[in-house]
Motif scaffolding. Sequence first.
Motif, short mmCIF file in Angstrom:
data_model
loop_
_atom_site.label_atom_id
_atom_site.label_comp_id
_atom_site.label_asym_id
_atom_site.label_seq_id
_atom_site.Cartn_x
_atom_site.Cartn_y
_atom_site.Cartn_z
N TYR A 36 0.85 -1.18 0.00
CA TYR A 36 0.00 0.00 0.00
C TYR A 36 0.89 1.24 0.00
CZ TYR A 36 -4.30 -2.57 1.08
OH TYR A 36 -5.39 -3.39 1.02
N GLN A 38 0.89 5.31 1.00
CA GLN A 38 0.16 6.27 1.80
C GLN A 38 0.88 7.62 1.73
OE1 GLN A 38 -0.25 5.38 6.04
NE2 GLN A 38 -2.20 6.47 6.10
N GLY A 41 -0.94 12.44 5.26
CA GLY A 41 -2.28 12.95 5.54
C GLY A 41 -3.39 12.26 4.78
N SER A 43 -5.13 8.36 3.20
CA SER A 43 -5.34 6.98 3.59
C SER A 43 -4.53 6.05 2.68
CB SER A 43 -6.82 6.63 3.54
OG SER A 43 -7.32 6.83 2.25
N PRO A 44 -4.26 4.84 3.13
CA PRO A 44 -3.49 3.89 2.29
C PRO A 44 -4.28 3.49 1.05
CG PRO A 44 -3.52 3.20 4.61
CD PRO A 44 -4.54 4.28 4.47
N LEU A 46 -4.06 0.60 -2.24
CA LEU A 46 -3.41 -0.61 -2.72
C LEU A 46 -2.73 -0.34 -4.06
CD1 LEU A 46 -2.99 -3.70 -2.37
CD2 LEU A 46 -5.11 -4.00 -3.67
N LEU A 88 3.56 0.70 2.74
CA LEU A 88 3.19 -0.26 3.77
C LEU A 88 3.08 -1.65 3.17
CD1 LEU A 88 0.30 1.93 5.18
CD2 LEU A 88 2.33 1.33 6.50
N GLN A 106 5.28 -1.39 9.71
CA GLN A 106 5.25 0.01 10.17
C GLN A 106 5.44 1.00 9.05
OE1 GLN A 106 7.74 -2.13 10.54
NE2 GLN A 106 9.68 -1.15 11.09
#
Lengths: 114, 114
Positions: A36, A38, A41, A43-44, A46, A88, A106
């Motif tokens: 993912y 990101q 600020g 959202s993740p 895909l 991520l 993380q």
Amino acid sequence: QKEVEQNSGPLSVPEGAIASLNCTYSDRGSQSFFWYRQYSGKSPELIMSIYSNGDKEDGRFTAQLNKASQYVSLLIRDSQPSDSATYLCAVPTAGGTSYGKLTFGQGTILTVHP
Amino acid sequence: EAGVAQSPRYKIIEKRQSVAFWCNPISGHATLYWYQQILGQGPKLLIQFQNNGVVDDSQLPKDRFSAERLKGVDSTLKIQPAKLEDSAVYLCASTGGTYNSPLHFGNGTRLTVT
């Protein structure tokens, strides 16, 4: 040992270079792996999924999976400043019933400088 | 298709106060998730719903967190009373009806507890 581990970075590469992001996982039974992206600020989202050993390519992105060594990597070719983000790595949580129940690393912060 | 909707976008409260977050998943998505993302970490699953039933709430701190999805569509996550360590982004996500449906995240609610 954490279930999914990533080097938090930051990883800094020049524009046009190859960025290499790595992830290791502890559950040998894991069959599916996700990357993912990101932005700060946001959202993740895909960007890649991989299910079998070897490489999967999608445009400038290549995901590599080595189940024997329990690692998955993401290569970004011809890196652009717009690729600067946190990446991520995620695997379905053990015992989960869908690809929505994920355990995330993380994250690795990538900075592409002009 | 419209994405996952969340509100509010930001919330600042004092410790020991209560707060609620709202989520409306993508239309037709039966499975809804709440993730917590603390700064510098990957998202962590708090609770998973399938329609209006809880599938997994093993990571939800039930002494202070509660969530419901009464009609199998939108969902509310509540924290009462809030602690400083609850400061995080709360991400709602949903998936479609098959095992390999990808996870779609909303924009999240950034909670600051002072």
